[in-house]
Motif scaffolding. Structure first.
Motif, PDB file in Angstrom:
ATOM      1  N   VAL A  49       0.824  -1.208   0.000  1.00  0.00           N
ATOM      2  CA  VAL A  49       0.000   0.000   0.000  1.00  0.00           C
ATOM      3  C   VAL A  49       0.862   1.265   0.000  1.00  0.00           C
ATOM      4  O   VAL A  49       0.556   2.228  -0.732  1.00  0.00           O
ATOM      5  CB  VAL A  49      -0.993  -0.009   1.187  1.00  0.00           C
ATOM      6  N   ALA A  50       1.932   1.291   0.768  1.00  0.00           N
ATOM      7  CA  ALA A  50       2.770   2.498   0.842  1.00  0.00           C
ATOM      8  C   ALA A  50       3.321   2.905  -0.528  1.00  0.00           C
ATOM      9  O   ALA A  50       3.144   4.057  -0.942  1.00  0.00           O
ATOM     10  CB  ALA A  50       3.890   2.317   1.865  1.00  0.00           C
ATOM     11  N   PRO A  51       3.978   2.001  -1.276  1.00  0.00           N
ATOM     12  CA  PRO A  51       4.456   2.453  -2.595  1.00  0.00           C
ATOM     13  C   PRO A  51       3.319   2.712  -3.586  1.00  0.00           C
ATOM     14  O   PRO A  51       3.459   3.555  -4.475  1.00  0.00           O
ATOM     15  CB  PRO A  51       5.370   1.318  -3.061  1.00  0.00           C
ATOM     16  N   ALA A  52       2.196   2.015  -3.441  1.00  0.00           N
ATOM     17  CA  ALA A  52       1.047   2.277  -4.324  1.00  0.00           C
ATOM     18  C   ALA A  52       0.523   3.693  -4.095  1.00  0.00           C
ATOM     19  O   ALA A  52       0.258   4.435  -5.054  1.00  0.00           O
ATOM     20  CB  ALA A  52      -0.055   1.248  -4.096  1.00  0.00           C
ATOM     21  N   LEU A  53       0.406   4.072  -2.842  1.00  0.00           N
ATOM     22  CA  LEU A  53      -0.028   5.439  -2.532  1.00  0.00           C
ATOM     23  C   LEU A  53       0.993   6.462  -3.016  1.00  0.00           C
ATOM     24  O   LEU A  53       0.638   7.508  -3.561  1.00  0.00           O
ATOM     25  CB  LEU A  53      -0.277   5.596  -1.028  1.00  0.00           C
ATOM     26  N   PHE A  54       2.262   6.168  -2.814  1.00  0.00           N
ATOM     27  CA  PHE A  54       3.324   7.059  -3.280  1.00  0.00           C
ATOM     28  C   PHE A  54       3.260   7.223  -4.803  1.00  0.00           C
ATOM     29  O   PHE A  54       3.429   8.323  -5.326  1.00  0.00           O
ATOM     30  CB  PHE A  54       4.699   6.525  -2.857  1.00  0.00           C
ATOM     31  N   THR A  55       3.002   6.117  -5.508  1.00  0.00           N
ATOM     32  CA  THR A  55       2.901   6.142  -6.964  1.00  0.00           C
ATOM     33  C   THR A  55       1.798   7.090  -7.428  1.00  0.00           C
ATOM     34  O   THR A  55       1.959   7.796  -8.422  1.00  0.00           O
ATOM     35  CB  THR A  55       2.648   4.720  -7.506  1.00  0.00           C
ATOM     36  N   GLY A  56       0.689   7.105  -6.716  1.00  0.00           N
ATOM     37  CA  GLY A  56      -0.397   8.022  -7.059  1.00  0.00           C
ATOM     38  C   GLY A  56      -0.120   9.449  -6.648  1.00  0.00           C
ATOM     39  O   GLY A  56      -0.470  10.401  -7.356  1.00  0.00           O
ATOM     40  N   TRP A  57       0.549   9.617  -5.516  1.00  0.00           N
ATOM     41  CA  TRP A  57       0.780  10.944  -4.953  1.00  0.00           C
ATOM     42  C   TRP A  57       1.923  11.699  -5.632  1.00  0.00           C
ATOM     43  O   TRP A  57       1.801  12.894  -5.926  1.00  0.00           O
ATOM     44  CB  TRP A  57       1.069  10.812  -3.453  1.00  0.00           C
ATOM     45  N   TYR A  58       3.032  11.054  -5.871  1.00  0.00           N
ATOM     46  CA  TYR A  58       4.253  11.740  -6.287  1.00  0.00           C
ATOM     47  C   TYR A  58       4.103  12.571  -7.572  1.00  0.00           C
ATOM     48  O   TYR A  58       4.467  13.755  -7.573  1.00  0.00           O
ATOM     49  CB  TYR A  58       5.403  10.729  -6.409  1.00  0.00           C
ATOM     50  N   PRO A  59       3.566  12.026  -8.653  1.00  0.00           N
ATOM     51  CA  PRO A  59       3.419  12.870  -9.850  1.00  0.00           C
ATOM     52  C   PRO A  59       2.494  14.060  -9.621  1.00  0.00           C
ATOM     53  O   PRO A  59       2.764  15.163 -10.108  1.00  0.00           O
ATOM     54  CB  PRO A  59       2.835  11.919 -10.901  1.00  0.00           C
ATOM     55  N   LYS A  60       1.421  13.857  -8.864  1.00  0.00           N
ATOM     56  CA  LYS A  60       0.500  14.966  -8.552  1.00  0.00           C
ATOM     57  C   LYS A  60       1.205  16.030  -7.734  1.00  0.00           C
ATOM     58  O   LYS A  60       1.027  17.227  -7.953  1.00  0.00           O
ATOM     59  CB  LYS A  60      -0.728  14.448  -7.802  1.00  0.00           C
ATOM     60  N   HIS A  61       2.010  15.589  -6.789  1.00  0.00           N
ATOM     61  CA  HIS A  61       2.779  16.515  -5.951  1.00  0.00           C
ATOM     62  C   HIS A  61       3.707  17.368  -6.811  1.00  0.00           C
ATOM     63  O   HIS A  61       3.786  18.596  -6.632  1.00  0.00           O
ATOM     64  CB  HIS A  61       3.574  15.724  -4.908  1.00  0.00           C
ATOM     65  N   LEU A  62       4.408  16.735  -7.736  1.00  0.00           N
ATOM     66  CA  LEU A  62       5.327  17.488  -8.590  1.00  0.00           C
ATOM     67  C   LEU A  62       4.585  18.454  -9.508  1.00  0.00           C
ATOM     68  O   LEU A  62       5.044  19.584  -9.707  1.00  0.00           O
ATOM     69  CB  LEU A  62       6.193  16.533  -9.422  1.00  0.00           C
ATOM     70  N   ARG A  63       3.452  18.010 -10.049  1.00  0.00           N
ATOM     71  CA  ARG A  63       2.660  18.908 -10.902  1.00  0.00           C
ATOM     72  C   ARG A  63       2.205  20.131 -10.111  1.00  0.00           C
ATOM     73  O   ARG A  63       2.275  21.261 -10.598  1.00  0.00           O
ATOM     74  CB  ARG A  63       1.460  18.171 -11.502  1.00  0.00           C
ATOM     75  N   ALA A  64       1.748  19.910  -8.888  1.00  0.00           N
ATOM     76  CA  ALA A  64       1.301  21.027  -8.038  1.00  0.00           C
ATOM     77  C   ALA A  64       2.489  21.914  -7.652  1.00  0.00           C
ATOM     78  O   ALA A  64       2.383  23.146  -7.693  1.00  0.00           O
ATOM     79  CB  ALA A  64       0.602  20.509  -6.794  1.00  0.00           C
ATOM     80  N   LYS A  65       3.578  21.309  -7.288  1.00  0.00           N
ATOM     81  CA  LYS A  65       4.765  22.057  -6.872  1.00  0.00           C
ATOM     82  C   LYS A  65       5.281  22.965  -7.978  1.00  0.00           C
ATOM     83  O   LYS A  65       5.663  24.107  -7.729  1.00  0.00           O
ATOM     84  CB  LYS A  65       5.864  21.087  -6.431  1.00  0.00           C
ATOM     85  N   TYR A  66       5.300  22.452  -9.193  1.00  0.00           N
ATOM     86  CA  TYR A  66       5.842  23.213 -10.317  1.00  0.00           C
ATOM     87  C   TYR A  66       4.739  23.823 -11.191  1.00  0.00           C
ATOM     88  O   TYR A  66       5.033  24.326 -12.275  1.00  0.00           O
ATOM     89  CB  TYR A  66       6.787  22.339 -11.156  1.00  0.00           C
TER      90      TYR A  66
END
Length: 186
Positions: A165-182
């Motif tokens: 579950v942890a890497p699955a959640l990270f997989t969903g979160w990380y690209p969204k985080h970068l899009r929001a950040k930049y």
């Protein structure tokens, strides 16, 4: 998440395989992986989109042969750790050859104009590394738990669930985080 469908054979094995019946888990994992690969190829998927499924075919073919040849193998009790060791090898190996296993999946879910960007590749390196770390941790933790308390089912299940579950959640979160950040539009 479409990329997680490739884990169905591994999940089926985890549910069915027990210390006494790892043969059925291995056979089910192999059959499920083969069906997924055939369906994916019929749908026109490229091999780089099916790294986990292809890896499952090889792993479950080996485990099926071993479980039928030696049903009482001492490896039986380490089945959950072996799964994660194999998956860790698959993830780390894909990074070593500079083809993160998430790359093909990500290409199938994103516009083609981003596929050749270094940032796209880097995101997939980070996500694949997160999976590799989780699989490695699970393999080590499960080996230890199964060595000292082979019947600690609740602990084994907890390790399996958390490290999936942890890497699955990270997989969903990380690209969204970068899009929001930049402030990048999807």
């Amino acid at each position: 998440m479409p990329g997680l469908l490739g884990f169905i054979p591994w999940i089926a094995y985890a549910i069915i395989a027990t210390g006494d019946e790892w043969r059925w888990g291995a056979i089910t994992g192999l059959a499920t992986a083969l069906v997924l690969v055939v369906i994916d190829r019929i749908k026109g998927k490229n091999w780089d989109e099916m790294v986990i499924e292809s890896s499952a075919v090889v792993f479950f073919a080996i485990i099926t042969a071993l479980s039928l040849a030696d049903p009482d193998s001492p490896l039986t009790m380490y089945g959950p750790a072996l799964v994660n060791l194999w998956l860790a090898g698959t993830a780390w190996g894909s990074l070593a050859i500079r083809r993160p296993f998430t790359l093909g999946i990500a290409r199938s879910m994103t516009p083609s104009d981003v596929h050749h960007r270094p940032e796209f590749y880097r995101v997939n390196v980070v996500i694949t590394a997160a999976w590799a770390v989780a699989f490695t941790f699970a393999a080590l933790a499960l080996t230890w738990v199964l060595s000292v308390a082979p019947h600690a089912t609740a602990v084994v299940i907890t390790v399996k669930v958390v490290t999936f579950v942890a890497p699955a959640l990270f997989t969903g979160w990380y690209p969204k985080h970068l899009r929001a950040k930049y402030r990048i539009q999807p």
